[in-house]
Design an enzyme around this catalytic site. Structure first.
Site, PDB file in Angstrom:
ATOM      1  N   SER A   1       2.518   4.874   0.828  1.00  0.00           N
ATOM      2  CA  SER A   1       3.357   5.178   2.211  1.00  0.00           C
ATOM      3  C   SER A   1       2.218   6.141   3.122  1.00  0.00           C
ATOM      4  O   SER A   1       1.424   6.868   2.587  1.00  0.00           O
ATOM      5  CB  SER A   1       4.631   6.302   2.023  1.00  0.00           C
ATOM      6  OG  SER A   1       4.957   6.769   3.024  1.00  0.00           O
ATOM      7  N   GLY A   2       2.252   5.797   4.299  1.00  0.00           N
ATOM      8  CA  GLY A   2       1.066   6.328   4.883  1.00  0.00           C
ATOM      9  C   GLY A   2      -0.240   5.497   5.122  1.00  0.00           C
ATOM     10  O   GLY A   2      -1.299   6.006   5.889  1.00  0.00           O
ATOM     11  N   ALA A   3      -0.313   4.512   4.335  1.00  0.00           N
ATOM     12  CA  ALA A   3      -1.674   4.049   4.414  1.00  0.00           C
ATOM     13  C   ALA A   3      -2.003   3.263   5.615  1.00  0.00           C
ATOM     14  O   ALA A   3      -3.025   2.934   5.981  1.00  0.00           O
ATOM     15  CB  ALA A   3      -1.683   2.776   3.193  1.00  0.00           C
ATOM     16  N   GLY A   4      -0.936   2.894   6.212  1.00  0.00           N
ATOM     17  CA  GLY A   4      -0.968   2.143   7.661  1.00  0.00           C
ATOM     18  C   GLY A   4      -0.369   0.778   7.727  1.00  0.00           C
ATOM     19  O   GLY A   4      -0.578  -0.068   8.730  1.00  0.00           O
TER      20      GLY A   4
ATOM     21  N   SER B   1       5.898  -2.111  -1.862  1.00  0.00           N
ATOM     22  CA  SER B   1       5.953  -2.838  -3.031  1.00  0.00           C
ATOM     23  C   SER B   1       4.931  -2.443  -4.148  1.00  0.00           C
ATOM     24  O   SER B   1       3.892  -3.154  -4.205  1.00  0.00           O
ATOM     25  CB  SER B   1       5.785  -4.284  -2.573  1.00  0.00           C
ATOM     26  OG  SER B   1       4.794  -4.393  -1.668  1.00  0.00           O
TER      27      SER B   1
ATOM     28  N   GLY C   1       0.636  -1.033  -0.021  1.00  0.00           N
ATOM     29  CA  GLY C   1       0.133   0.005   0.074  1.00  0.00           C
ATOM     30  C   GLY C   1       0.900   1.305  -0.155  1.00  0.00           C
ATOM     31  O   GLY C   1       2.090   1.184   0.122  1.00  0.00           O
TER      32      GLY C   1
HETATM   33  N1  LIG Z   1      -7.486   2.341  10.396  1.00  0.00           N
HETATM   34  C1  LIG Z   1      -5.949   2.752  10.264  1.00  0.00           C
HETATM   35  N2  LIG Z   1      -5.197   1.776  10.107  1.00  0.00           N
HETATM   36  C2  LIG Z   1      -3.711   2.066  10.152  1.00  0.00           C
HETATM   37  N3  LIG Z   1      -3.338   3.498  10.273  1.00  0.00           N
HETATM   38  C3  LIG Z   1      -4.295   4.347  10.659  1.00  0.00           C
HETATM   39  C4  LIG Z   1      -5.523   4.112  10.445  1.00  0.00           C
HETATM   40  N4  LIG Z   1      -6.130   5.391  10.840  1.00  0.00           N
HETATM   41  C5  LIG Z   1      -5.289   6.188  10.970  1.00  0.00           C
HETATM   42  N5  LIG Z   1      -4.125   5.653  10.763  1.00  0.00           N
HETATM   43  C6  LIG Z   1      -2.754   6.420  10.926  1.00  0.00           C
HETATM   44  O1  LIG Z   1      -2.111   6.358   9.876  1.00  0.00           O
HETATM   45  C7  LIG Z   1      -0.754   6.333   9.856  1.00  0.00           C
HETATM   46  C8  LIG Z   1      -0.014   5.275   9.127  1.00  0.00           C
HETATM   47  O2  LIG Z   1       1.224   5.252   9.059  1.00  0.00           O
HETATM   48  P1  LIG Z   1       2.343   4.026   8.775  1.00  0.00           P
HETATM   49  O3  LIG Z   1       1.625   2.843   9.712  1.00  0.00           O
HETATM   50  O4  LIG Z   1       3.675   4.558   8.950  1.00  0.00           O
HETATM   51  O5  LIG Z   1       1.925   3.780   7.196  1.00  0.00           O
HETATM   52  P2  LIG Z   1       2.770   2.976   6.095  1.00  0.00           P
HETATM   53  O6  LIG Z   1       3.818   1.922   7.213  1.00  0.00           O
HETATM   54  O7  LIG Z   1       1.923   2.390   5.405  1.00  0.00           O
HETATM   55  O8  LIG Z   1       3.591   3.941   5.629  1.00  0.00           O
HETATM   56  C9  LIG Z   1      -0.363   6.466  11.223  1.00  0.00           C
HETATM   57  O9  LIG Z   1      -0.149   7.691  11.797  1.00  0.00           O
HETATM   58  C10 LIG Z   1      -2.042   5.770  11.920  1.00  0.00           C
HETATM   59  O10 LIG Z   1      -2.035   6.364  13.157  1.00  0.00           O
END
Ligand SMILES: Nc1ncnc2c1ncn2[C@@H]1O[C@H](COP(=O)(O)OP(=O)(O)O)[C@@H](O)[C@H]1O
Ligand SMILES: [Mg+2]
Length: 201
Positions: free
Chosen positions: A37-40, A109, A35
């Site tokens: 970046s920032g998706a979770g 990815s 997913g």
């Molecule tokens: N349902 C959710 N699931 C995951 N993260 C979430 C959700 N809602 C909000 N967020 C926020 O989104 C951000 C996701 O960041 P991160 O996990 O580092 O993303 P990634 O690893 O995909 O780049 C975090 O700040 C998290 O608190």
């Protein structure tokens, strides 16, 4: 070059994967979070890891952000380097799965071909793709690492979702949408899915 030409052959140990899985009382598999970046991906993978750990499930998180310092510290973000980054992780995850550890791998990815390669390396039977879906606008608003701002300013080139493509998985084993969803709910969704795959029947 074939392995036989390189004079490398395998030594087979006395403890099989099945023996280890029996001792651990669960099966092993690779859960590949993809997913934007920032998706979770990291948030969910680490949240799930804690729940699995507390239940005694042997598990490990491989997180793109962490592995680029050591194992993949020599790689950049060109298409070739991204592919090599993911190939190495896939090989490492395979080693862990063979040792009966549940692997949670969190990597953007972005391309179908790179993910297909992971599936090939890990083996179809052990591979589950989890699509952590979130609109790029929401990821950009979150901008947890400040990278979107830099990508918009052209300071970071080749940034997935902004200046490089992200190909959505067509048939993920699981899709979780994170926009407007509580972190705990997403973690529990993924946790239940993983438990259903690793519990011994
Ligand atoms: N349902 C959710 N699931 C995951 N993260 C979430 C959700 N809602 C909000 N967020 C926020 O989104 C951000 C996701 O960041 P991160 O996990 O580092 O993303 P990634 O690893 O995909 O780049 C975090 O700040 C998290 O608190
Ligand atoms: Mg992350």
């Amino acid at each position: 070059m074939e392995n036989s030409e390189k004079n490398v052959c395998r030594y087979r140990g006395h403890v099989s994967r099945e023996d280890r899985e029996r001792q651990n009382r669960h099966k092993a598999a690779v859960f590949w979070f993809t997913g934007l970046s920032g998706a979770g991906k990291s948030t969910i993978a680490h949240g799930v890891e804690k729940l699995l750990f507390d239940l005694g499930v042997k598990c490990v998180v491989f997180d793109g952000d962490n592995l680029r310092h050591g194992l993949c510290g020599d790689l950049g973000f060109s298409d070739e380097d991204r592919a090599e980054n993911v190939r190495r992780i896939a090989e490492v995850a395979k080693l862990f799965v063979e040792n009966s550890i549940v692997c949670l791998c969190a990597f953007i990815s972005p391309s179908e071909s790179v993910r297909a390669r992971v599936k090939e390396i890990v083996g179809e039977y052990d591979f589950y793709e989890i699509y952590v879906k979130c609109p790029v606008g929401v990821c950009e608003e979150r901008d947890t690492k400040g990278y979107y701002k830099k990508a918009r300013a052209g300071i970071i080139k080749n940034y997935t979702g902004i200046s490089a493509p992200y190909e959505e998985p067509r048939f993920p084993a699981l899709k979780v949408e994170t926009a407007g969803i509580e972190v705990n709910d997403s973690v529990l969704d993924v946790f239940s899915f993983i438990m259903s795959k690793v519990k011994r029947t």
